[in-house]
Scaffold this active site. Structure first.
Site, PDB file in Angstrom:
ATOM      1  N   HIS A 159      -3.241   0.260  -3.727  1.00 18.15           N
ATOM      2  CA  HIS A 159      -3.176  -0.967  -2.933  1.00 18.15           C
ATOM      3  C   HIS A 159      -3.027  -2.110  -3.941  1.00 18.15           C
ATOM      4  O   HIS A 159      -3.811  -2.201  -4.885  1.00 18.15           O
ATOM      5  CB  HIS A 159      -4.457  -1.171  -2.113  1.00 18.15           C
ATOM      6  CG  HIS A 159      -4.756  -0.064  -1.150  1.00 18.15           C
ATOM      7  ND1 HIS A 159      -3.944   0.223  -0.068  1.00 18.15           N
ATOM      8  CD2 HIS A 159      -5.762   0.847  -1.098  1.00 18.15           C
ATOM      9  CE1 HIS A 159      -4.452   1.240   0.608  1.00 18.15           C
ATOM     10  NE2 HIS A 159      -5.555   1.648   0.007  1.00 18.15           N
ATOM     11  N   GLU A 181      -2.914  18.974  -2.458  1.00 13.50           N
ATOM     12  CA  GLU A 181      -4.165  18.995  -3.222  1.00 13.50           C
ATOM     13  C   GLU A 181      -4.947  17.687  -3.070  1.00 13.50           C
ATOM     14  O   GLU A 181      -5.765  17.359  -3.931  1.00 13.50           O
ATOM     15  CB  GLU A 181      -3.855  19.247  -4.711  1.00 13.50           C
ATOM     16  CG  GLU A 181      -3.080  20.515  -5.020  1.00 13.50           C
ATOM     17  CD  GLU A 181      -1.569  20.363  -4.819  1.00 13.50           C
ATOM     18  OE1 GLU A 181      -1.114  19.252  -4.470  1.00 13.50           O
ATOM     19  OE2 GLU A 181      -0.867  21.367  -5.005  1.00 13.50           O
ATOM     20  N   SER A 182      -4.743  16.972  -2.014  1.00 15.93           N
ATOM     21  CA  SER A 182      -5.460  15.739  -1.642  1.00 15.93           C
ATOM     22  C   SER A 182      -4.545  14.516  -1.603  1.00 15.93           C
ATOM     23  O   SER A 182      -3.603  14.519  -0.824  1.00 15.93           O
ATOM     24  CB  SER A 182      -6.726  15.515  -2.450  1.00 15.93           C
ATOM     25  OG  SER A 182      -7.657  16.559  -2.179  1.00 15.93           O
ATOM     26  N   CYS A 233      -7.679  18.420  -5.799  1.00 17.91           N
ATOM     27  CA  CYS A 233      -8.547  19.589  -5.906  1.00 17.91           C
ATOM     28  C   CYS A 233      -7.847  20.630  -6.776  1.00 17.91           C
ATOM     29  O   CYS A 233      -8.134  21.808  -6.701  1.00 17.91           O
ATOM     30  CB  CYS A 233      -8.895  20.137  -4.523  1.00 17.91           C
ATOM     31  SG  CYS A 233      -7.475  20.527  -3.533  1.00 17.91           S
ATOM     32  N   SER A 280       0.865  -1.179   0.000  1.00 17.21           N
ATOM     33  CA  SER A 280       0.000   0.000   0.000  1.00 17.21           C
ATOM     34  C   SER A 280       0.898   1.223   0.000  1.00 17.21           C
ATOM     35  O   SER A 280       1.853   1.289   0.773  1.00 17.21           O
ATOM     36  CB  SER A 280      -0.875   0.053   1.260  1.00 17.21           C
ATOM     37  OG  SER A 280      -1.934  -0.848   1.182  1.00 17.21           O
TER      38      SER A 280
END
Lengths: 140, 140
Positions: B68, B62-63, B83, B55
């Site tokens: 995974h 920006e997020s 974003c 993972s």
């Protein structure tokens, strides 16, 4: 389909902006949600934006939970992805909802994994943990 | 709709399992994808599973981007949420695809934000960056 993960995607609207800007509260909420759902927390990463907004990512052994908030819009984007179980994923979601008390939510349960027929992704639309409808999105 | 974020959700099938178990390669790929898309990397968190699977979450201002992997199924779940812009999100996605070379992919572009009509979540289905179809999932 071979289901490997359960991914709740939720749009939370009408949340108290003080909650959405409270980094500590959001971290506690996501950590407690992970515990309620019997997920193993590996790490927590937060970012506080200026002048407002918070991102919290809780990485769990069974995938992750994140929230990105826009207090100025009373809005948060919430994702819970686990490879534990569908039930466990909904459990975490419901706990977070109780703590954030959105006025209005949209939520989808996306089953992640290997689609055994060609080029399709299954979307199960779900509200309050019970299947409301089943949609299928076909990609060219 | 007030669009606040662009969220690519992709199912990558038929990927070389050695790549899917190569933590360093995956981290480099996601970091480089973030850079290509002009995203600001805040932190990178990885977890290597035993006996296999990785993972990786790259938290950006920006997020986030996460992957995974299930090498035993030649499968990876990839999410890119920004974003910044829709274009930037696709740029990161295409870069990752070039590096992982899946045999088969399903991808949706989910526009996150505030829906201005009641109880609907817009899903824009997208392949190779061009809109193929537009679906709407109605939640009770």
């Amino acid at each position: 389909m071979i289901e490997l993960g359960w991914h709740i995607i939720a749009e939370l609207n009408g949340v108290d902006p003080r909650i959405l800007d409270d980094e500590k509260y959001l971290v506690e909420t996501l950590k407690n949600a992970a515990e309620r759902a019997d997920l193993t927390i590996l790490s927590v990463k937060t970012h506080k934006f200026n002048p407002q907004g918070v991102s919290v990512v809780v990485v769990v052994a069974e995938s992750h939970i994140f929230i990105h908030t826009w207090p100025e819009h009373r809005y948060a984007a919430l994702d819970i992805f686990t490879c534990k179980s569908e039930e466990s994923t909904w459990k975490a979601y419901k706990f977070i909802l109780e703590k954030l008390k959105p006025g209005n939510t949209q939520v989808i349960m996306l089953k992640r994994g290997i689609v055994t027929h060609n080029n399709a992704m299954n979307l199960t639309v779900n509200a309050e943990g019970t299947t409301a409808a089943k949609g299928e999105v076909i990609v060219e």
